[in-house]
Design a protein around this motif. Structure first.
Motif, mmCIF file in Angstrom:
data_model
loop_
_atom_site.group_PDB
_atom_site.id
_atom_site.type_symbol
_atom_site.label_atom_id
_atom_site.label_comp_id
_atom_site.label_asym_id
_atom_site.label_seq_id
_atom_site.Cartn_x
_atom_site.Cartn_y
_atom_site.Cartn_z
ATOM 1 N N ASP A 130 -38.012 1.715 53.324
ATOM 2 C CA ASP A 130 -36.990 0.980 52.568
ATOM 3 C C ASP A 130 -36.382 -0.114 53.437
ATOM 4 O O ASP A 130 -35.258 -0.020 53.917
ATOM 5 C CB ASP A 130 -35.894 1.938 52.078
ATOM 6 N N ALA A 131 -37.156 -1.186 53.651
ATOM 7 C CA ALA A 131 -36.686 -2.366 54.379
ATOM 8 C C ALA A 131 -36.513 -3.497 53.378
ATOM 9 O O ALA A 131 -37.065 -3.454 52.278
ATOM 10 C CB ALA A 131 -37.690 -2.751 55.462
ATOM 11 N N PRO A 132 -35.737 -4.527 53.712
ATOM 12 C CA PRO A 132 -35.516 -5.620 52.756
ATOM 13 C C PRO A 132 -36.805 -6.254 52.230
ATOM 14 O O PRO A 132 -36.896 -6.604 51.056
ATOM 15 C CB PRO A 132 -34.687 -6.625 53.561
ATOM 16 N N GLU A 133 -37.836 -6.361 53.097
ATOM 17 C CA GLU A 133 -39.057 -7.057 52.685
ATOM 18 C C GLU A 133 -40.151 -6.110 52.180
ATOM 19 O O GLU A 133 -41.178 -6.557 51.673
ATOM 20 C CB GLU A 133 -39.620 -7.891 53.843
ATOM 21 N N PHE A 134 -39.944 -4.792 52.307
ATOM 22 C CA PHE A 134 -40.988 -3.849 51.898
ATOM 23 C C PHE A 134 -40.387 -2.456 51.699
ATOM 24 O O PHE A 134 -39.566 -2.005 52.490
ATOM 25 C CB PHE A 134 -42.077 -3.770 52.971
ATOM 26 N N GLY A 135 -40.829 -1.778 50.637
ATOM 27 C CA GLY A 135 -40.364 -0.415 50.424
ATOM 28 C C GLY A 135 -41.088 0.266 49.284
ATOM 29 O O GLY A 135 -41.771 -0.368 48.480
ATOM 30 N N GLY A 136 -40.946 1.574 49.232
ATOM 31 C CA GLY A 136 -41.468 2.361 48.131
ATOM 32 C C GLY A 136 -40.369 2.610 47.119
ATOM 33 O O GLY A 136 -39.208 2.824 47.493
#
Length: 372
Positions: free
Chosen positions: A220-226
Motif C-alpha cells: 500500500d504505497a502511493p504509486e502501487f498497492g493491492g
C-alpha cells in the motif's frame, strides 16, 4: 543501444526510480502489472523472471520485464496470469524486437496483452483487442449517469435487485481495502469454485500464486498497492474483488461472488459500488480487462487497446513452437471474434466443470488446493 539482462531484484535504487519515472511519464503505461513492484514480487517467487535494461548513450531509456523459459522461449511477465504487458520505455525509443530478443537470449516471444502502438512490437502484431474501461475522471456521478443513459434497462434491473437483496438480507455496503486475510480466503474460495464450475484451471491450486496474492495484498504505497473489496448484505459477504492499482488506475484481476446469491447479480452490483469507492479514493479509471463478458459492455464508458502477436528469430525452437502454438491461437481468435462460438465454448467448458465437480468425492468441493 546497450541491453543488459538481470533479475529484477538486482536492480539498484537508481534503476527502480528510473523505471517509475518512465512509467509515470506515459499514460499508456499506467498499469500496476507494468510497475517495478510487481516485477520484484514475481522475481521473488519465480526463477525464470528477467528484465532487460536498455541504455542509450549511457542513459537508461527502457526496461523490458519478461520470462525466460527452456530452449529460449520467452513470455511476457506474468504471461497467462496478468492482463497487461509492455516495453517500459521513453517515448520515441525504437528498438527492433528481434534485436531485443537476441540480447535477451530468446528464440521466440508470444504476446497477447501488449500495450498497443509500441514501435518495438508493432511490426509483429496480428490482432488488436479493446479493453473496456470505467472512466471516473469526471467523477462517479458522471460515470454512472453514462451507464444509466446507455443501458437503462440493465441499470434499472441491477438497482431493483440491490433493493431486493437489502430487504431480504440486510443493508448493502462495500468494504474498501479490506485488510483481514480471512476476507481474502473467502474471495479465493469463491474464485476456485468458479474455476471448477466453469471448466477452467484453478489458479489458486498453485501455492506460489496464493503467496503472490498475499504479498500484493500487503502492499500500500502511493504509486502501487493491492485493493481487496468486499460487498456485504448485512453481515454476509456476497461478492468481492482483488486487484492492483497505481496512483490513478485500478486493474481488475480476481472478481468473484457467492453463487448462493447469483439471482441478485451481486458481481455487477459490486462493480458499481467498487467504482464509486475508487472515485472517492482519487482513482481515475478501472480497467476491466479484455474479454467477452457481456456485463463489461454496458459498464464501460471508455476503451483502451492491447495487441496480440509473435516474434521469432530463425531457429529450430521457433519452428517447433510455431507448429505447436499457431493452430491453437488461430482457433482461439476465431472463437473470440464470433459471439455465437464464444457462448458455445463457454457452455461446453461449464458442462465440463459440472461433470468434473460431480465426480469429486463428497466434501471436497469447497476446499481449493493450495488455499487455506
Amino acid at each position: 543501444m546497450k541491453v543488459t539482462v538481470v533479475r529484477p531484484g538486482e536492480l539498484g535504487t537508481a534503476e527502480r526510480t528510473r523505471w517509475r519515472e518512465i512509467q509515470h511519464a506515459a499514460p499508456a503505461l499506467d498499469n500496476p502489472f507494468l510497475s517495478v513492484e510487481f516485477a520484484l514480487a514475481m522475481d521473488r517467487l519465480r526463477s525464470y523472471v528477467r528484465v532487460a535494461v536498455v541504455e542509450d548513450a549511457g542513459k537508461i531509456v527502457g526496461f523490458m520485464p519478461f520470462e525466460r523459459h527452456a530452449f529460449g522461449i520467452g513470455k511476457p511477465l506474468g504471461s497467462w496470469l496478468t492482463t497487461c504487458h509492455a516495453f517500459i520505455a521513453d517515448g520515441g525509443v525504437e528498438l527492433p524486437a528481434r534485436l531485443l530478443l537476441r540480447s535477451c537470449g530468446l528464440s521466440v516471444f508470444d504476446f497477447d496483452h501488449m500495450v498497443a502502438g509500441q514501435p518495438t512490437w508493432e511490426p509483429h502484431v496480428t490482432a488488436v483487442r479493446p479493453v473496456p474501461m470505467m472512466d471516473l475522471t469526471s467523477g462517479f456521478e458522471s460515470y454512472v449517469g453514462h451507464v444509466r443513459d446507455q443501458s437503462p434497462k440493465n441499470y434499472k434491473t441491477v438497482r431493483y435487485k440491490e433493493r431486493k437483496l437489502a430487504r431480504e438480507h440486510g443493508e448493502i455496503r462495500l468494504e474498501w481495502c479490506a485488510a483481514d486475510p480471512a476476507v481474502m480466503r473467502t474471495l479465493t474460495g469463491w474464485k476456485s469454485d468458479q474455476y471448477r464450475r466453469t471448466g477452467r484451471v484453478d489458479r489458486f491450486a498453485q501455492p506460489w500464486i496464493v503467496e503472490l496474492i498475499d504479498e500484493m495484498h500487503g502492499q500500500d504505497a502511493p504509486e502501487f498497492g493491492g485493493v481487496l473489496t468486499m460487498l456485504y448484505a448485512g453481515d454476509t459477504p456476497v461478492a468481492g474483488h482483488f486487484g492492483l492499482r497505481t496512483h490513478h488506475t485500478l486493474v481488475g484481476w480476481f472478481p468473484a461472488y457467492d453463487p448462493d446469491f447469483a439471482r441478485y447479480s451481486p458481481g455487477i452490483m459490486h462493480h458499481l459500488h467498487m467504482a464509486e469507492q475508487a472515485a472517492s479514493h482519487g482513482l481515475g479509471q478501472v480497467d476491466m480487462g479484455k474479454g467477452g463478458r457481456e456485463y463489461k459492455s454496458w459498464l464501460k464508458n471508455s476503451v483502451i487497446h492491447v495487441s496480440e502477436g509473435r516474434v521469432a528469430r530463425p531457429s529450430a525452437t521457433a519452428a517447433v513452437h510455431w507448429m505447436g502454438r499457431t493452430p491453437f491461437n488461430k482457433a482461439r481468435n476465431i472463437v473470440i471474434d464470433r459471439p455465437q462460438l464464444y457462448r458455445l465454448a463457454d457452455r461446453v467448458l461449464k458442462g465440463f466443470g459440472r461433470m468434473r465437480t460431480s465426480l469429486q468425492p463428497a466434501g471436497t468441493e469447497k476446499e481449493p488446493s493450495g488455499v487455506r
